[in-house]
Motif scaffolding. Sequence first.
Motif, PDB file in Angstrom:
ATOM      1  N   ALA A  33      45.146  38.943  32.537  1.00  0.00           N
ATOM      2  CA  ALA A  33      45.394  40.250  31.903  1.00  0.00           C
ATOM      3  C   ALA A  33      44.796  41.379  32.722  1.00  0.00           C
ATOM      4  N   LEU A  34      43.576  41.150  33.271  1.00  0.00           N
ATOM      5  CA  LEU A  34      42.950  42.176  34.107  1.00  0.00           C
ATOM      6  C   LEU A  34      43.755  42.433  35.371  1.00  0.00           C
ATOM      7  N   LEU A  35      44.251  41.344  35.969  1.00  0.00           N
ATOM      8  CA  LEU A  35      45.073  41.493  37.176  1.00  0.00           C
ATOM      9  C   LEU A  35      46.345  42.261  36.873  1.00  0.00           C
ATOM     10  N   TRP A  36      46.980  41.934  35.737  1.00  0.00           N
ATOM     11  CA  TRP A  36      48.209  42.632  35.354  1.00  0.00           C
ATOM     12  C   TRP A  36      47.932  44.107  35.073  1.00  0.00           C
ATOM     13  N   LEU A  37      46.771  44.380  34.443  1.00  0.00           N
ATOM     14  CA  LEU A  37      46.392  45.774  34.171  1.00  0.00           C
ATOM     15  C   LEU A  37      46.229  46.551  35.467  1.00  0.00           C
ATOM     16  N   LEU A  38      45.609  45.923  36.461  1.00  0.00           N
ATOM     17  CA  LEU A  38      45.444  46.590  37.750  1.00  0.00           C
ATOM     18  C   LEU A  38      46.787  46.835  38.421  1.00  0.00           C
ATOM     19  N   VAL A  39      47.682  45.856  38.314  1.00  0.00           N
ATOM     20  CA  VAL A  39      49.006  46.003  38.930  1.00  0.00           C
ATOM     21  C   VAL A  39      49.760  47.179  38.315  1.00  0.00           C
TER      22      VAL A  39
END
Length: 292
Positions: A33-39
């Motif tokens: 989820a954090l990676l997707w938020l950054l993307v």
Amino acid sequence: MSAAALAQISEISARDAPRRRRPRLNIPGGMGALLWLLVVVVPIYWVVITSLRTQQNFFTDGALVPPSDPTLENYALVFEKGFARFFLNSIIVTVGAVGLTIAVGLMAAYTIVRSKRPLAKRSLSVFLLGLAIPAQSAIIPIFYMITRMRLYDTLLAVILPSAAFAIPITVLIFTNYLRDIPGELFESMRLDGATEGQILHRLVLPLCVPAISTTAIYNGVNVWNNFLFPLVLTQSPRSRVLPLALWTFQGELTINVPAMMAAIVLSALPILTLYVLGRRQLIAGMTAGFGK
């Protein structure tokens, strides 16, 4: 009962009571989820801060560093280039295409769901066939029809094919939503002497507000961002919409990146606001009836 007895009972109850399970940390899910938020967030952040730089600072400052000398000159330049006209054209095309799509899709779905004729039932398959046809494969026949209708280089030339390619998914959503409405409501209105038009206006239209919101948001985003139809079916600046207008900020050998980012920010604000306000109804309408 003495205090010692109460304490003993409490101790026994606490020992025999089932232990509450602590929620387990979903570390892979959290990292995903954090990676997707950054993307999602990082490109938006880059577009916004770049729109506040000057052309010189764009090449000297760091990509993700906030601008040392923020300016709104790029936004002023965007309006000087005719952004208001392009913005109005995009609104006319989006509202026209979405309105036409909802009107045709709602009447078609009502006929498919309520009519007892086999031809009406089978027409749903014809609409679903439209989902398998990409716009790129039909652009030549569309261009031929638009020129034969003398609509080339007009906003109507963009509205008609945009609505045509949005109708199949709209009919599918409305059909699944109308099937959830109890048939007794339709029968009671017929017993009261209501015509099909009155049933559609007084019963179907109010009950289908979530589905209408869903199709309006979904099709509105697609039509607003559509680049193919305006590129092929329009030519002059008077009929230019925002996706084509972004080309104004690039030359043959140079490109004004901060000004283009400012135009992107301004063009994305209306559709982003619409999506944020109606995202719940969008999901509810998309999933209505699919669980059956």
